[in-house]
Design an enzyme around this catalytic site. Structure first.
Site, PDB file in Angstrom:
ATOM      1  N   SER A  27       5.521   2.751  35.632  1.00 62.90           N
ATOM      2  CA  SER A  27       5.384   3.472  34.364  1.00 62.90           C
ATOM      3  C   SER A  27       6.602   4.331  34.051  1.00 62.90           C
ATOM      4  CB  SER A  27       4.135   4.376  34.397  1.00 62.90           C
ATOM      5  OG  SER A  27       4.251   5.361  35.421  1.00 62.90           O
ATOM      6  N   HIS A 160     -11.834   8.245  -9.455  1.00 64.00           N
ATOM      7  CA  HIS A 160     -11.905   6.775  -9.512  1.00 64.00           C
ATOM      8  C   HIS A 160     -10.641   6.170 -10.128  1.00 64.00           C
ATOM      9  CE1 HIS A 160     -16.224   7.164  -8.564  1.00 64.00           C
ATOM     10  NE2 HIS A 160     -16.234   8.118  -9.484  1.00 64.00           N
ATOM     11  N   LYS A 287      15.271  -2.783  -9.287  1.00 64.84           N
ATOM     12  CA  LYS A 287      14.181  -2.164  -8.541  1.00 64.84           C
ATOM     13  C   LYS A 287      14.593  -0.842  -7.885  1.00 64.84           C
ATOM     14  CE  LYS A 287      10.620  -3.364  -7.745  1.00 64.84           C
ATOM     15  NZ  LYS A 287      10.212  -4.251  -6.646  1.00 64.84           N
ATOM     16  N   GLU A 294       5.433   4.173   1.108  1.00 67.01           N
ATOM     17  CA  GLU A 294       4.718   3.007   1.610  1.00 67.01           C
ATOM     18  C   GLU A 294       4.649   3.021   3.138  1.00 67.01           C
ATOM     19  OE1 GLU A 294       6.926  -0.149  -0.163  1.00 67.01           O
ATOM     20  OE2 GLU A 294       6.065   0.168  -2.157  1.00 67.01           O
TER      21      GLU A 294
END
Length: 474
Positions: A27, A160, A287, A294
């Site tokens: 480890s 909503h 763009k 994101e």
């Protein structure tokens, strides 16, 4: 000085482990980052061994000097783990033996890797939790600064993802600060529960040597030694709880990211990101993508996955230590590294974005967002809210058929819908009057938002000193 392979176990075994076992067990490739904390624990342990008469003053001096030298060598990269080192503890004992010879072997008395690793991990996490807290504060600062600039900026509040009632954009931004403040509170609460020292618990039963766990706890910045040696080495609640907090931070960042994606879309156009915190397309030159927002959504799944991993690992373990617990560290390390990358990027994105006040203000009354103002106006005239709701719904239905807004209806239209409606209702059919009417604490009016802003800034100020505290005294 010794060139022998270091192992912390094996006396009863006739031969070494199979290669497959050795590869599975190792480890050190991820727990090496615990080295500074392991050395800090070794210093404290050396002092209690000396206090117990198990190291004489000269041996203690040599031991502490060797640990200092080893720490410096680790920091500079001069000393590194090798492929033969099973874990951080094995590597550091090798380094100590290289410096002290047989004297280095005395440090192992009265402790086990079980209480060592539990201590190291607590120290590491308490230290790095403050770094996470500092980054959360910086993001909250960025949101708060934007909120301060938009205390009076009208915006279409939503439920909503539909226009509901006008709010101020400052109120909306501060709604993202409030969960971050709760996250900070959770981190401090977690820290108080985690400030318990396992050292002195040994493998599980404590030690027959006359050690002083309370002295070790004090030196390492803990509030007390563990009250139960078995629980001390088996407990990973502090890992699971920390991963819950980081997961919840991730969820809060994801919700903020989702809104930024919406706000920057062509359909909304409420916010413009700075070029330094947006990306482009390899094929579409026009763009401008909100990649940071994101990634905030995407990385929340990674954080939640770490929590699920640890909870699943823990759920069936008998007391006390089991090797399954080797799986507790990588999710912690990953969560910390993820947030240390994500939070500064989000803070930079928020602090440099441009709020399109004109578009927000124009959108605020769209979609009959002032309908509730009409219902409340009727209530103030003595109409039961049930009836007021029905009357206002009919007004909206008429506007939908006419393809007009509430303020476009004539006096006759108002009377046709209800005898309770008269031309004076037009006084409340503005966004400005709707916002000004919100004067209760916590509401969206400019006054309450200014009060909330002051409270948030004060709360954040109280966090700054905690976030930069040093956990482990030198």
């Amino acid at each position: 000085m010794t060139n022998e392979k270091t192992s912390l176990w094996g006396g009863r075994f006739a031969g070494g482990p199979a290669d497959a076992l050795a590869r599975l067990s190792v480890s050190v490739q991820f727990d090496w980052r615990l080295a500074p904390y392991d050395i800090a624990g070794s210093r404290a342990h050396a002092r209690v061994l000396a206090a117990a008469g198990l190291l004489d003053p000269d041996e203690l001096g040599q031991m502490l000097a060797a640990l200092d030298d080893l720490e410096a060598a680790c920091a500079s990269g001069e000393f590194r783990p090798t492929i033969d080192d099973e874990d951080v503890h094995t590597a550091l004992e090798r380094g100590l033996l290289e410096r002290l010879g047989a004297l280095g072997g005395k440090l192992r008395a009265g402790r086990s890797r079980n209480d060592q690793v539990a201590t190291d991990l607590r120290l590491y996490m308490r230290d790095h939790a403050r770094g996470v807290a500092q980054a959360v504060v910086e993001l909250a600062d960025a949101l708060t600064e934007q909120a301060a600039n938009n205390v009076n900026t009208a915006a279409p509040g939503m439920t909503h993802v539909q226009h509901a009632q006008p709010v101020t954009f400052g109120h909306w931004l501060l709604a993202h600060v409030q969960p971050l403040l709760r996250d900070l509170d959770r981190l401090r609460d977690w820290d108080a529960r985690t400030a318990i020292s396992p050292l002195g618990s040994g493998a599980l039963a404590g030690s027959s040597l006359p050690l002083d766990p309370a002295a070790v706890a004090k030196e390492l910045g803990f509030t007390a030694p563990a009250p139960n040696s078995m629980d001390a080495v088996a407990d990973r609640d502090f890992v699971a709880e920390f991963l819950f907090i980081t997961s919840l931070i991730g969820v809060h960042l994801s919700r903020l990211g989702e809104e930024v994606v919406l706000w920057t879309s062509t359909e909304f156009g409420w916010v413009e990101l700075d070029d330094a915190f947006a990306t482009g397309s390899s094929i579409m030159p026009q763009k401008k993508n909100a990649d940071i927002a994101e990634l905030a959504r995407g990385k929340s799944g990674r954080l939640i996955g770490g929590l699920v991993t640890v909870l699943t690992m823990l759920k069936g373990l008998p007391l006390t230590y089991d090797r399954d617990m080797q799986e507790d560290k990588e999710p912690v390390f990953d969560a910390i590294e993820t947030l240390e990358l994500l939070l500064p990027a989000l803070a930079g994105m928020i602090s440099t974005m441009t709020v399109r006040v004109d578009r927000l203000t124009a959108a605020a009354p769209v979609g009959f967002s002032l309908a509730t103002e009409v219902a409340d106006w009727l209530v103030r005239k003595g109409v039961p809210f049930r009836d007021a709701h029905e009357i206002t719904g009919k007004l909206v239905a008429l506007c939908s058929v006419r393809e007009c807004e509430l303020e476009d209806l004539t006096d006759d239209d108002l009377k046709t819908v209800s005898e309770h409606l008269d031309p004076s209702v037009r006084q409340i059919l503005t966004v400005e009057s709707a916002l000004a009417a919100r004067t209760t604490p916590g509401s969206t009016g400019p006054g309450p938002v200014a009060e909330q802003l002051a409270q948030v800034q004060h709360h954040l100020d109280t966090w700054r000193s905690w976030a930069v505290e040093k956990v482990v005294p030198r």
